[in-house]
Enzyme design. Structure first.
Site, short mmCIF file in Angstrom:
data_model
loop_
_atom_site.label_atom_id
_atom_site.label_comp_id
_atom_site.label_asym_id
_atom_site.label_seq_id
_atom_site.Cartn_x
_atom_site.Cartn_y
_atom_site.Cartn_z
N GLN A 59 20.91 27.70 2.27
CA GLN A 59 21.69 28.12 3.37
C GLN A 59 21.27 29.39 3.94
OE1 GLN A 59 23.81 26.35 4.88
NE2 GLN A 59 23.74 24.56 3.15
N HIS A 63 26.38 24.70 -5.01
CA HIS A 63 26.21 23.15 -4.87
C HIS A 63 26.01 22.34 -5.78
CE1 HIS A 63 24.35 19.64 -2.79
NE2 HIS A 63 24.85 20.01 -1.87
N ASP A 104 18.81 29.77 -4.92
CA ASP A 104 19.03 28.61 -4.09
C ASP A 104 19.08 29.30 -2.64
OD1 ASP A 104 19.69 26.50 -2.50
OD2 ASP A 104 21.31 25.81 -3.82
N CYS A 111 29.75 18.80 -1.42
CA CYS A 111 28.98 18.86 -2.76
C CYS A 111 29.41 20.04 -3.46
CB CYS A 111 27.49 18.53 -2.35
SG CYS A 111 27.30 17.21 -1.84
N LYS A 155 16.82 22.51 7.14
CA LYS A 155 17.87 23.43 7.50
C LYS A 155 17.14 24.78 8.13
CE LYS A 155 20.99 21.70 4.08
NZ LYS A 155 21.67 21.88 2.90
#
Length: 404
Positions: free
Chosen positions: A201, A121, A198, A362, A224
């Site tokens: 997700q 991202h 990261d 993104c 999220k």
């Protein structure tokens, strides 16, 4: 086993209609919906104990502080983090990444190398470009295979004694592919490099164990994982967080301030300048409680079932191509249909009450890799159903017939 209808009853937004049709919400990779239990916590805070935390001796401040810190402890336990002081509350996943990248000059020096992947991202690319520009380091990129998986052989070849930092996502937001982070972490540490994962997700879709994973830093997005927007988590190993300088200056993050010199507070407050999103932090604890009660293994299994079903149904549409169609992936399907523009498809299915994401997500380098302007992305959560997938497939077939 999850009682999906009972779960759906917890999410008030799922009862609404869009354009006269029942809402089918398949944009969970952008943000998850919130159960009533989380919404109630936000209202409860502003109704009963709205006050600033950590700074007052009065009852409201004490109550708010206790609830905020209780949420920090819930996050610690949920992700098997050794100590609560290693849970840094931020405004979101992007804030968490920037908090590390802004101070990573203590780990990355001139002529060092920072490795990122080709499926990141933008928020996990740009801060590291900025760091490299500041210190005179070089940014290296792990290429992505046609399958959407990272080229692990190329990664091994990129690693060397000049590698100072490695940053990759756990799950690609653009493709849904789950990266081999355990192998990536081991490779980085073998060469003495720091590593940040990261987890935007992954944090709401799979069981995570920070101690077993062994990343130096791991970032998460509250909104999220059924929590509010404006709240995030930065986990770091204690020695890594102690070495990292503060990202912001202000109240709460200090020990002593004079005009001649300032000393900083200990963890976690060193990184939490100013008044935080108190209501969001407390509500994040409610989201953790909710997910914990359902069980992350149960959530992961059911979402995988949705993924398999949706993949089979979508492949029946003539001309539909899925990007990142591999075995090891999250419940995200990124696709195009023949030469139709994804925006046009997204606009039509929205008229039928279906929320999907269209565009480059993104992640422009991913789209450039496949020479496409973007994709349609359908992303699922544990409150979605196979019946909703059938509705989406029918809507896509209608959109294709209208646009062809």
């Amino acid at each position: 086993m999850l009682d999906i209808q009972k779960i759906r009853a917890d999410f008030p937004i799922l009862k609404r209609e869009v354009n006269g049709k029942p809402l089918v919400y398949f944009d969970n990779a952008a943000t998850s919906q919130k159960p009533q239990q989380v919404i109630d916590k936000i209202v409860e805070y502003y109704t009963l104990y709205n006050a600033n935390i950590h700074r007052g001796v009065h009852a409201l401040s004490q109550e708010a502080t206790d609830l905020f810190e209780a949420s920090r402890e819930k996050v610690r336990a949920f992700f098997n983090i050794p100590q609560a002081k290693q849970v840094i509350i931020t405004s979101g996943n992007t804030h968490s990444i920037n908090a590390v990248a802004s101070g990573a000059h203590v780990f990355v020096k001139k002529d060092d190398e920072v490795i990122v992947s080709a499926v990141e991202h933008h928020s996990n690319i740009v801060p590291w470009q900025m760091l490299c520009e500041r210190v005179g380091a070089t940014l290296k990129v792990i290429p992505v295979l046609d399958s959407g998986e990272l080229d692990m052989k190329a990664y091994e070849e990129l690693l060397n004694d000049n590698t100072a930092f490695v940053v990759v996502n756990h799950v690609s937001n653009a493709l849904g592919v789950t990266n081999s982070v355990e192998e990536i972490i081991k490779g980085a540490h073998k060469h003495g490099a720091m590593i940040l994962i990261d987890g935007a997700q992954s944090c709401g879709h799979m069981k995570l164990d920070m101690q077993a994973l062994d990343a130096d830093f791991y970032t998460m997005s509250g909104h999220k994982m059924c929590g509010p927007t404006g709240i995030g988590i930065l986990y770091g190993k204690e020695e890594a967080l102690n070495a990292l300088p503060p990202y912001q200056g202000g109240g709460e993050m200090i020990d002593q301030v004079t005009f001649e010199h300032t000393t900083y507070a200990g963890l976690p407050h060193k990184f939490e300048a100013g008044t935080p999103n108190i209501a969001g932090g407390i509500a994040l604890g409610a989201a953790v409680d909710y997910l914990d009660e359902l069980g992350m293994d149960n959530i992961a299994a059911y979402e995988h079932e949705l993924l398999i079903y949706a993949t089979e149904q979508l492949k029946a549409i003539e001309g539909l191509k899925i990007y990142g169609d591999v075995a090891n992936k999250a419940a995200v399907i990124s696709f195009n249909v023949t030469t139709l523009h994804p925006y046009d498809i997204g606009t039509i299915v929205d008229k039928l009450g279906i929320a999907v994401r269209t565009g480059h997500h993104c992640a422009q380098p991913v789209m450039e890799r496949y020479s496409i302007p973007g994709t349609v992305r359908a992303s699922f959560a544990f409150y979605n159903t196979k019946e909703e997938i059938d509705i989406m497939v029918q809507a896509l077939q209608r959109a294709v017939s209208m646009l062809s």
